[in-house]
Motif scaffolding. Sequence first.
Motif, PDB file in Angstrom:
ATOM      1  N   ILE A 127     -59.029  51.246  38.804  1.00 54.60           N
ATOM      2  CA  ILE A 127     -58.107  50.109  38.914  1.00 54.60           C
ATOM      3  C   ILE A 127     -58.744  48.940  38.184  1.00 54.60           C
ATOM      4  O   ILE A 127     -59.901  48.599  38.444  1.00 54.60           O
ATOM      5  N   ASP A 128     -58.013  48.338  37.265  1.00 49.54           N
ATOM      6  CA  ASP A 128     -58.600  47.234  36.498  1.00 49.54           C
ATOM      7  C   ASP A 128     -58.898  46.033  37.385  1.00 49.54           C
ATOM      8  O   ASP A 128     -59.990  45.457  37.311  1.00 49.54           O
ATOM      9  N   LEU A 129     -57.933  45.633  38.196  1.00 49.42           N
ATOM     10  CA  LEU A 129     -58.087  44.450  39.044  1.00 49.42           C
ATOM     11  C   LEU A 129     -57.597  44.792  40.443  1.00 49.42           C
ATOM     12  O   LEU A 129     -56.415  45.090  40.633  1.00 49.42           O
ATOM     13  N   TYR A 130     -58.511  44.750  41.411  1.00 53.79           N
ATOM     14  CA  TYR A 130     -58.184  45.139  42.784  1.00 53.79           C
ATOM     15  C   TYR A 130     -58.274  43.916  43.674  1.00 53.79           C
ATOM     16  O   TYR A 130     -59.340  43.319  43.830  1.00 53.79           O
ATOM     17  N   TYR A 131     -57.122  43.539  44.256  1.00 52.00           N
ATOM     18  CA  TYR A 131     -57.031  42.328  45.064  1.00 52.00           C
ATOM     19  C   TYR A 131     -57.147  42.615  46.565  1.00 52.00           C
ATOM     20  O   TYR A 131     -56.614  43.613  47.051  1.00 52.00           O
ATOM     21  N   VAL A 132     -57.748  41.681  47.266  1.00 53.11           N
ATOM     22  CA  VAL A 132     -57.574  41.583  48.711  1.00 53.11           C
ATOM     23  C   VAL A 132     -56.253  40.844  48.898  1.00 53.11           C
ATOM     24  O   VAL A 132     -56.159  39.650  48.623  1.00 53.11           O
ATOM     25  N   HIS A 133     -55.218  41.543  49.353  1.00 51.77           N
ATOM     26  CA  HIS A 133     -53.863  40.991  49.367  1.00 51.77           C
ATOM     27  C   HIS A 133     -53.716  39.832  50.352  1.00 51.77           C
ATOM     28  O   HIS A 133     -53.113  38.809  50.047  1.00 51.77           O
ATOM     29  N   ARG A 134     -54.230  40.013  51.543  1.00 52.58           N
ATOM     30  CA  ARG A 134     -54.301  38.938  52.536  1.00 52.58           C
ATOM     31  C   ARG A 134     -55.646  39.044  53.242  1.00 52.58           C
ATOM     32  O   ARG A 134     -56.211  40.124  53.357  1.00 52.58           O
ATOM     33  N   ILE A 135     -56.126  37.923  53.732  1.00 51.34           N
ATOM     34  CA  ILE A 135     -57.468  37.860  54.301  1.00 51.34           C
ATOM     35  C   ILE A 135     -57.445  38.207  55.790  1.00 51.34           C
ATOM     36  O   ILE A 135     -56.750  37.560  56.582  1.00 51.34           O
ATOM     37  N   ASP A 136     -58.214  39.211  56.156  1.00 54.22           N
ATOM     38  CA  ASP A 136     -58.388  39.580  57.561  1.00 54.22           C
ATOM     39  C   ASP A 136     -59.516  38.720  58.118  1.00 54.22           C
ATOM     40  O   ASP A 136     -60.695  38.975  57.873  1.00 54.22           O
ATOM     41  N   THR A 137     -59.168  37.684  58.865  1.00 55.77           N
ATOM     42  CA  THR A 137     -60.178  36.746  59.342  1.00 55.77           C
ATOM     43  C   THR A 137     -60.904  37.237  60.589  1.00 55.77           C
ATOM     44  O   THR A 137     -61.764  36.529  61.116  1.00 55.77           O
ATOM     45  N   SER A 138     -60.559  38.449  61.037  1.00 55.07           N
ATOM     46  CA  SER A 138     -61.347  39.042  62.116  1.00 55.07           C
ATOM     47  C   SER A 138     -62.550  39.792  61.556  1.00 55.07           C
ATOM     48  O   SER A 138     -63.421  40.238  62.309  1.00 55.07           O
ATOM     49  N   VAL A 139     -62.610  39.913  60.228  1.00 56.77           N
ATOM     50  CA  VAL A 139     -63.712  40.586  59.547  1.00 56.77           C
ATOM     51  C   VAL A 139     -64.339  39.593  58.573  1.00 56.77           C
ATOM     52  O   VAL A 139     -63.632  39.000  57.765  1.00 56.77           O
ATOM     53  N   PRO A 140     -65.657  39.376  58.620  1.00 52.16           N
ATOM     54  CA  PRO A 140     -66.270  38.474  57.653  1.00 52.16           C
ATOM     55  C   PRO A 140     -65.943  38.914  56.228  1.00 52.16           C
ATOM     56  O   PRO A 140     -66.045  40.108  55.907  1.00 52.16           O
ATOM     57  N   ILE A 141     -65.550  37.976  55.393  1.00 50.35           N
ATOM     58  CA  ILE A 141     -65.184  38.318  54.020  1.00 50.35           C
ATOM     59  C   ILE A 141     -66.348  38.975  53.297  1.00 50.35           C
ATOM     60  O   ILE A 141     -66.160  39.787  52.375  1.00 50.35           O
ATOM     61  N   LEU A 148     -66.083  46.338  48.360  1.00 50.45           N
ATOM     62  CA  LEU A 148     -65.469  46.216  47.041  1.00 50.45           C
ATOM     63  C   LEU A 148     -66.529  46.267  45.944  1.00 50.45           C
ATOM     64  O   LEU A 148     -66.326  46.879  44.892  1.00 50.45           O
ATOM     65  N   LYS A 149     -67.648  45.650  46.200  1.00 48.45           N
ATOM     66  CA  LYS A 149     -68.756  45.669  45.237  1.00 48.45           C
ATOM     67  C   LYS A 149     -69.218  47.102  44.995  1.00 48.45           C
ATOM     68  O   LYS A 149     -69.494  47.494  43.854  1.00 48.45           O
ATOM     69  N   LYS A 150     -69.278  47.905  46.047  1.00 51.87           N
ATOM     70  CA  LYS A 150     -69.662  49.310  45.900  1.00 51.87           C
ATOM     71  C   LYS A 150     -68.653  50.063  45.038  1.00 51.87           C
ATOM     72  O   LYS A 150     -69.029  50.901  44.208  1.00 51.87           O
ATOM     73  N   LEU A 151     -67.372  49.769  45.224  1.00 46.77           N
ATOM     74  CA  LEU A 151     -66.338  50.426  44.432  1.00 46.77           C
ATOM     75  C   LEU A 151     -66.462  50.068  42.951  1.00 46.77           C
ATOM     76  O   LEU A 151     -66.186  50.906  42.074  1.00 46.77           O
ATOM     77  N   VAL A 152     -66.869  48.840  42.664  1.00 46.57           N
ATOM     78  CA  VAL A 152     -67.120  48.440  41.275  1.00 46.57           C
ATOM     79  C   VAL A 152     -68.299  49.230  40.719  1.00 46.57           C
ATOM     80  O   VAL A 152     -68.246  49.761  39.596  1.00 46.57           O
ATOM     81  N   GLU A 153     -69.367  49.325  41.493  1.00 49.42           N
ATOM     82  CA  GLU A 153     -70.557  50.059  41.052  1.00 49.42           C
ATOM     83  C   GLU A 153     -70.256  51.532  40.814  1.00 49.42           C
ATOM     84  O   GLU A 153     -70.862  52.171  39.954  1.00 49.42           O
ATOM     85  N   GLU A 154     -69.285  52.075  41.559  1.00 50.33           N
ATOM     86  CA  GLU A 154     -68.902  53.479  41.414  1.00 50.33           C
ATOM     87  C   GLU A 154     -67.902  53.699  40.285  1.00 50.33           C
ATOM     88  O   GLU A 154     -67.551  54.844  39.972  1.00 50.33           O
ATOM     89  N   GLY A 155     -67.415  52.621  39.681  1.00 53.15           N
ATOM     90  CA  GLY A 155     -66.475  52.738  38.576  1.00 53.15           C
ATOM     91  C   GLY A 155     -65.029  52.937  38.990  1.00 53.15           C
ATOM     92  O   GLY A 155     -64.160  53.167  38.137  1.00 53.15           O
ATOM     93  N   LYS A 156     -64.739  52.833  40.278  1.00 56.84           N
ATOM     94  CA  LYS A 156     -63.366  53.001  40.744  1.00 56.84           C
ATOM     95  C   LYS A 156     -62.556  51.711  40.577  1.00 56.84           C
ATOM     96  O   LYS A 156     -61.321  51.750  40.518  1.00 56.84           O
ATOM     97  N   VAL A 157     -63.238  50.594  40.519  1.00 49.51           N
ATOM     98  CA  VAL A 157     -62.632  49.277  40.329  1.00 49.51           C
ATOM     99  C   VAL A 157     -63.431  48.548  39.254  1.00 49.51           C
ATOM    100  O   VAL A 157     -64.669  48.621  39.242  1.00 49.51           O
ATOM    101  N   LYS A 158     -62.723  47.882  38.350  1.00 51.86           N
ATOM    102  CA  LYS A 158     -63.427  47.115  37.311  1.00 51.86           C
ATOM    103  C   LYS A 158     -63.655  45.666  37.725  1.00 51.86           C
ATOM    104  O   LYS A 158     -64.742  45.117  37.511  1.00 51.86           O
ATOM    105  N   TYR A 159     -62.619  45.032  38.281  1.00 46.84           N
ATOM    106  CA  TYR A 159     -62.707  43.618  38.635  1.00 46.84           C
ATOM    107  C   TYR A 159     -62.084  43.393  40.000  1.00 46.84           C
ATOM    108  O   TYR A 159     -61.187  44.130  40.417  1.00 46.84           O
ATOM    109  N   ILE A 160     -62.555  42.357  40.694  1.00 51.64           N
ATOM    110  CA  ILE A 160     -62.100  42.060  42.049  1.00 51.64           C
ATOM    111  C   ILE A 160     -61.306  40.762  42.071  1.00 51.64           C
ATOM    112  O   ILE A 160     -61.676  39.775  41.418  1.00 51.64           O
ATOM    113  N   GLY A 161     -60.222  40.748  42.840  1.00 51.69           N
ATOM    114  CA  GLY A 161     -59.415  39.552  42.994  1.00 51.69           C
ATOM    115  C   GLY A 161     -59.123  39.251  44.451  1.00 51.69           C
ATOM    116  O   GLY A 161     -59.315  40.099  45.330  1.00 51.69           O
ATOM    117  N   LEU A 162     -58.665  38.048  44.703  1.00 55.24           N
ATOM    118  CA  LEU A 162     -58.230  37.624  46.026  1.00 55.24           C
ATOM    119  C   LEU A 162     -56.799  37.106  45.920  1.00 55.24           C
ATOM    120  O   LEU A 162     -56.382  36.636  44.853  1.00 55.24           O
TER     121      LEU A 162
END
Length: 357
Positions: A127-141, A148-162
């Motif tokens: 996935i070129d750009l993978y967004y967190v669609h809405r923020i789950d504030t019960s989980v620390p961002i 998400l960083k791990k997914l980038v390192e694995e090559g499954k995601v290229k860039y991260i968005g919010l």
Amino acid sequence: MAEHQGDRIPRVKVGAQGLEVSKLGFGCMGLTSIYYDPIPDEVGISIITHAFAKGITFFDTSDIYGPKTNEILVGKALKKLPREEVQLATKFGVVKIEADNMVIKGTPEYVRLCCESSLKRLGVEYIDLYYVHRIDTSVPIEETMGELKKLVEEGKVKYIGLSEASLDTIRRAHAIHPITALQMEWSLWTREIEQEIVPLCRDLGIGIVPYSPLGHGFFGGKGVTETVPANGFLFSPFISQGRFPRFQAKNLDKNKVLYARMEKLAEKHNCSPVQLALAWVLHQGDDVVPIPGTTKIKNLDDNIGSLRVKLTEEDMKEISDAVPIDDIAGDRIDEHHVRCSWKYANTPLRDGKPSAY
């Protein structure tokens, strides 16, 4: 890149990590949404391929659109296009949407499950750009971003968005892994992000992807020259009491004055009101890439025509002055739905739901 008609559409860099996209993107939600007039899959696919032929290479979807079916449709369309020339964005985090209820989840386990499921539905390896669609504030961002960083390192995601993230969330997320893009509502009549969100993004090198850049169709004439369908998106059940306040009768009559002003200015610039409104968003900066959606080829071509509208600083001020914030009647979204917006992104949740629900 292969030559095609769309080579005339400018390309811009989004964020500081290397993502390059067409200056105008395409929001795919309406192609499978039950809140719009339904269209056959082959029509939706033809719209995506037509957009690509015209030079749009940046396509936006989400696992909640449909739900799930939008990603499947986009995946079918991608098979007809050269993958390396397409910038594909999708999102996760919204588990389900019901009347006055948006369930949100951002645990590391859910991040990975959603990503792998989206890859399968889309039929792609990354996935070129993978967004967190809405923020789950019960989980620390930080926990969400860590996965998400791990997914980038694995090559499954290229860039991260919010998407719909607060100032604090943006800063904290960016400290864990660079955020490439922030998706927010931004149009002539929705400008709350201009004061603090936009400057922060520019300080951090984060691109801005405005959704609903035409005010949910208002600047295309919805509610003015086009009737608002009683069963359409603006009256859909997941919006409190089925309404966007600005389209309620008491507010719409007042807001029609704004459209009339845009009609006059559009005549001056030899374009349509929709093209002028979209050009205003496009001229906010090279780091701004709006993603209007449509289910009609004609509207898509009209949107693309906005790229030909050239505006000076004086023009931009004149347009802004024609739609002053204080003259807009009604809030952008209802009091319940706003609880899932960036303004409440630090509000504690209960069982994955904003506590106001």
